[in-house]
Design a protein around this motif. Sequence first.
Motif, mmCIF file in Angstrom:
data_model
loop_
_atom_site.group_PDB
_atom_site.id
_atom_site.type_symbol
_atom_site.label_atom_id
_atom_site.label_comp_id
_atom_site.label_asym_id
_atom_site.label_seq_id
_atom_site.Cartn_x
_atom_site.Cartn_y
_atom_site.Cartn_z
ATOM 1 N N SER A 206 -11.833 4.879 -7.941
ATOM 2 C CA SER A 206 -12.891 5.251 -7.009
ATOM 3 C C SER A 206 -12.647 6.633 -6.420
ATOM 4 C CB SER A 206 -12.990 4.210 -5.888
ATOM 5 O OG SER A 206 -11.743 4.046 -5.238
ATOM 6 N N GLU A 207 -11.386 7.075 -6.395
ATOM 7 C CA GLU A 207 -11.033 8.426 -5.989
ATOM 8 C C GLU A 207 -10.230 9.068 -7.112
ATOM 9 O OE1 GLU A 207 -8.975 8.603 -2.305
ATOM 10 O OE2 GLU A 207 -10.471 7.446 -1.201
ATOM 11 N N ARG A 208 -10.444 10.345 -7.342
ATOM 12 C CA ARG A 208 -9.743 11.026 -8.419
ATOM 13 C C ARG A 208 -8.243 11.044 -8.155
ATOM 14 N NH1 ARG A 208 -11.316 17.136 -9.536
ATOM 15 N NH2 ARG A 208 -10.161 17.386 -7.570
ATOM 16 N N PRO A 209 -7.421 10.698 -9.132
ATOM 17 C CA PRO A 209 -5.967 10.747 -8.951
ATOM 18 C C PRO A 209 -5.509 12.175 -8.657
ATOM 19 C CG PRO A 209 -6.550 9.489 -10.913
ATOM 20 C CD PRO A 209 -7.799 10.162 -10.457
ATOM 21 N N ASP A 210 -4.438 12.303 -7.876
ATOM 22 C CA ASP A 210 -3.925 13.638 -7.564
ATOM 23 C C ASP A 210 -3.196 14.231 -8.759
ATOM 24 O OD1 ASP A 210 -0.704 13.506 -6.972
ATOM 25 O OD2 ASP A 210 -1.696 11.594 -6.603
ATOM 26 N N ALA A 211 -3.012 15.542 -8.736
ATOM 27 C CA ALA A 211 -2.499 16.265 -9.900
ATOM 28 C C ALA A 211 -1.049 15.948 -10.232
ATOM 29 C CB ALA A 211 -2.657 17.769 -9.674
ATOM 30 N N HIS A 212 -0.281 15.424 -9.270
ATOM 31 C CA HIS A 212 1.150 15.195 -9.499
ATOM 32 C C HIS A 212 1.483 13.721 -9.683
ATOM 33 C CE1 HIS A 212 2.200 19.379 -8.794
ATOM 34 N NE2 HIS A 212 1.385 19.364 -7.744
ATOM 35 N N LEU A 213 0.487 12.909 -9.934
ATOM 36 C CA LEU A 213 0.699 11.479 -10.077
ATOM 37 C C LEU A 213 1.716 11.167 -11.178
ATOM 38 C CD1 LEU A 213 -0.071 8.514 -9.478
ATOM 39 C CD2 LEU A 213 -1.960 8.783 -11.113
ATOM 40 N N VAL A 214 1.571 11.787 -12.335
ATOM 41 C CA VAL A 214 2.465 11.493 -13.457
ATOM 42 C C VAL A 214 3.867 12.044 -13.196
ATOM 43 C CG1 VAL A 214 2.826 11.797 -15.935
ATOM 44 C CG2 VAL A 214 0.525 11.403 -15.059
ATOM 45 N N ASP A 215 3.957 13.196 -12.527
ATOM 46 C CA ASP A 215 5.280 13.726 -12.162
ATOM 47 C C ASP A 215 6.043 12.705 -11.319
ATOM 48 O OD1 ASP A 215 4.729 16.150 -13.404
ATOM 49 O OD2 ASP A 215 3.927 17.059 -11.584
ATOM 50 N N ARG A 216 5.357 12.144 -10.323
ATOM 51 C CA ARG A 216 6.030 11.176 -9.447
ATOM 52 C C ARG A 216 6.337 9.882 -10.189
ATOM 53 N NH1 ARG A 216 1.789 12.582 -6.343
ATOM 54 N NH2 ARG A 216 1.014 10.437 -6.306
ATOM 55 N N VAL B 177 0.880 -1.168 0.000
ATOM 56 C CA VAL B 177 0.000 0.000 0.000
ATOM 57 C C VAL B 177 0.915 1.214 0.000
ATOM 58 C CG1 VAL B 177 -1.792 1.279 1.231
ATOM 59 C CG2 VAL B 177 -1.823 -1.226 1.222
ATOM 60 N N ALA B 178 0.911 1.946 -1.107
ATOM 61 C CA ALA B 178 1.881 3.038 -1.255
ATOM 62 C C ALA B 178 1.406 3.986 -2.360
ATOM 63 C CB ALA B 178 3.270 2.466 -1.544
ATOM 64 N N ASP B 179 2.336 4.488 -3.140
ATOM 65 C CA ASP B 179 2.067 5.489 -4.161
ATOM 66 C C ASP B 179 1.663 4.821 -5.477
ATOM 67 O OD1 ASP B 179 1.976 7.730 -5.763
ATOM 68 O OD2 ASP B 179 4.069 8.311 -5.450
ATOM 69 N N ALA B 180 0.512 5.189 -5.990
ATOM 70 C CA ALA B 180 0.062 4.656 -7.282
ATOM 71 C C ALA B 180 1.061 4.945 -8.389
ATOM 72 C CB ALA B 180 -1.303 5.252 -7.646
ATOM 73 N N ALA B 181 1.865 5.984 -8.220
ATOM 74 C CA ALA B 181 2.836 6.359 -9.251
ATOM 75 C C ALA B 181 3.833 5.248 -9.544
ATOM 76 C CB ALA B 181 3.584 7.627 -8.827
ATOM 77 N N ASP B 182 4.128 4.409 -8.549
ATOM 78 C CA ASP B 182 5.073 3.312 -8.779
ATOM 79 C C ASP B 182 4.594 2.396 -9.896
ATOM 80 O OD1 ASP B 182 6.634 4.311 -6.779
ATOM 81 O OD2 ASP B 182 6.118 2.791 -5.298
ATOM 82 N N ASP B 183 3.285 2.118 -9.929
ATOM 83 C CA ASP B 183 2.740 1.219 -10.949
ATOM 84 C C ASP B 183 2.644 1.890 -12.318
ATOM 85 O OD1 ASP B 183 2.527 -0.805 -9.135
ATOM 86 O OD2 ASP B 183 0.354 -0.694 -8.901
ATOM 87 N N LEU B 184 2.688 3.213 -12.357
ATOM 88 C CA LEU B 184 2.577 3.941 -13.617
ATOM 89 C C LEU B 184 3.938 4.287 -14.220
ATOM 90 C CD1 LEU B 184 -0.380 4.240 -12.593
ATOM 91 C CD2 LEU B 184 -0.372 6.545 -13.542
ATOM 92 N N ALA B 185 5.020 4.042 -13.478
ATOM 93 C CA ALA B 185 6.328 4.530 -13.888
ATOM 94 C C ALA B 185 6.731 4.058 -15.288
ATOM 95 C CB ALA B 185 7.384 4.116 -12.862
ATOM 96 N N THR C 199 9.005 16.675 -20.368
ATOM 97 C CA THR C 199 7.863 15.939 -19.820
ATOM 98 C C THR C 199 6.933 16.817 -19.001
ATOM 99 O OG1 THR C 199 9.135 15.349 -17.847
ATOM 100 C CG2 THR C 199 9.185 13.805 -19.708
ATOM 101 N N ASP C 200 7.081 18.151 -19.042
ATOM 102 C CA ASP C 200 6.217 19.005 -18.239
ATOM 103 C C ASP C 200 4.751 18.858 -18.618
ATOM 104 O OD1 ASP C 200 8.349 19.955 -16.891
ATOM 105 O OD2 ASP C 200 8.522 21.850 -17.983
ATOM 106 N N GLU C 201 4.482 18.468 -19.856
ATOM 107 C CA GLU C 201 3.097 18.389 -20.296
ATOM 108 C C GLU C 201 2.367 17.186 -19.686
ATOM 109 O OE1 GLU C 201 4.215 16.173 -24.474
ATOM 110 O OE2 GLU C 201 4.213 18.322 -24.321
ATOM 111 N N ASP C 202 3.087 16.316 -18.979
ATOM 112 C CA ASP C 202 2.420 15.186 -18.333
ATOM 113 C C ASP C 202 1.363 15.651 -17.357
ATOM 114 O OD1 ASP C 202 3.992 13.505 -19.722
ATOM 115 O OD2 ASP C 202 5.456 13.200 -18.127
ATOM 116 N N ALA C 203 1.643 16.734 -16.614
ATOM 117 C CA ALA C 203 0.649 17.254 -15.676
ATOM 118 C C ALA C 203 -0.606 17.671 -16.421
ATOM 119 C CB ALA C 203 1.230 18.423 -14.894
#
Length: 364
Positions: A258-268, A227-235, A337-341
């Motif tokens: 079920s919950e909206r992803p946070d705005a910095h998910l892709v950055d992480r 249980v951690a940061d969803a960003a790990d699975d998206l890397a 990669t700034d456009e990822d946000a």
Amino acid sequence: MNSPADRGPLALAALASAAVSGLDPVSVEEVRTGPTSRYDVAFVQDAEHRRWVIRSPRTAAASAQLEQAATLTHLVARRLRQSVPVVKGWVALPEGGRAAVYPYLTGRPVELDLLTPGPGLTASLGRALATVHNLDPAIFDEAGSVSYDAETYRTRRLADLDRAAATGRVPTGLLQRWENQLEDVGRWRFSSVPTLGGVEGDQVLVGEDEPGELVVKGFLGWEDARVADAADDLAEIVAALDEESLDTFLEAYAHTRSERPDAHLVDRARLAHEMSLVRSMMAAVAAGDLDAAEDQASALRRLDEETSAQELAGALARATGETDEDAGALARATGETDEDAGALARATGETDEDPSDVEPEGRR
């Protein structure tokens, strides 16, 4: 514990036969793994034409991870539409620990860099991964998986950075860039979710549904689940996909969460992908594979050169007063990669002023 050097495919087939009643091996196929791999693996076919997978841990740590993953997938299998490996038999190893045998899951690995925009497999991957992240964290707790809140996870990343710096193999430019991102606390306000701990293409099994469309059929590789940061699975995903394909993935992912992803998910996620090179390098050093360690160090030097060029291009764009559109074109030309946000914002409907970006979230 250490796996015997002569534990080849025939030895693994014999272990599989001992683990599962009625499994009479008629053929075995070795899965070649590198020196840093945690397991010896083989595919076994029995007299009834059933295919099996046997995984034999090489270390005590790998053995513990295998046991924990087996507990987790047993619980998860009833809650996901996608298939997961469920252990059908165990066999004790002479050096300690146990090897696990489970049915071979059909499907082929996905090639992330070949995914395309629009309805289809890219969207299916977004929805499938979101269903994993929607699982109840209590399931992972029951299985004994580790759990991190946002601040604890950020602190762990900083510790990784310190260890990377101590190797002397990481360019100082990268270290400074990563440190700046890790110290930007606003990027690290997220709700922890169940994750696989990182998703690569060979962990995602693809097959056809009834209409004949390619969809995600299963997920392998649960040993690092937490249980951690969803960003790990998206890397790996955000690193492989082009802009339009990433938009497709993120839209399907965000709409299924079920919950909206946070705005910095892709950055992480980008940061996690970059820092994965360090973890691979350090694993190679620990295994005594200095050639592999140098390969990773070379990749880090190339990354440093690329990111330095991107930052210079951004500075020039700002200095010359280029429009946002011009800067975007320059960024795409240089691999920025700034456009990822922006991609995530389009997928979630989030604006720069969204209040959720400034409210601290997290779960231990």
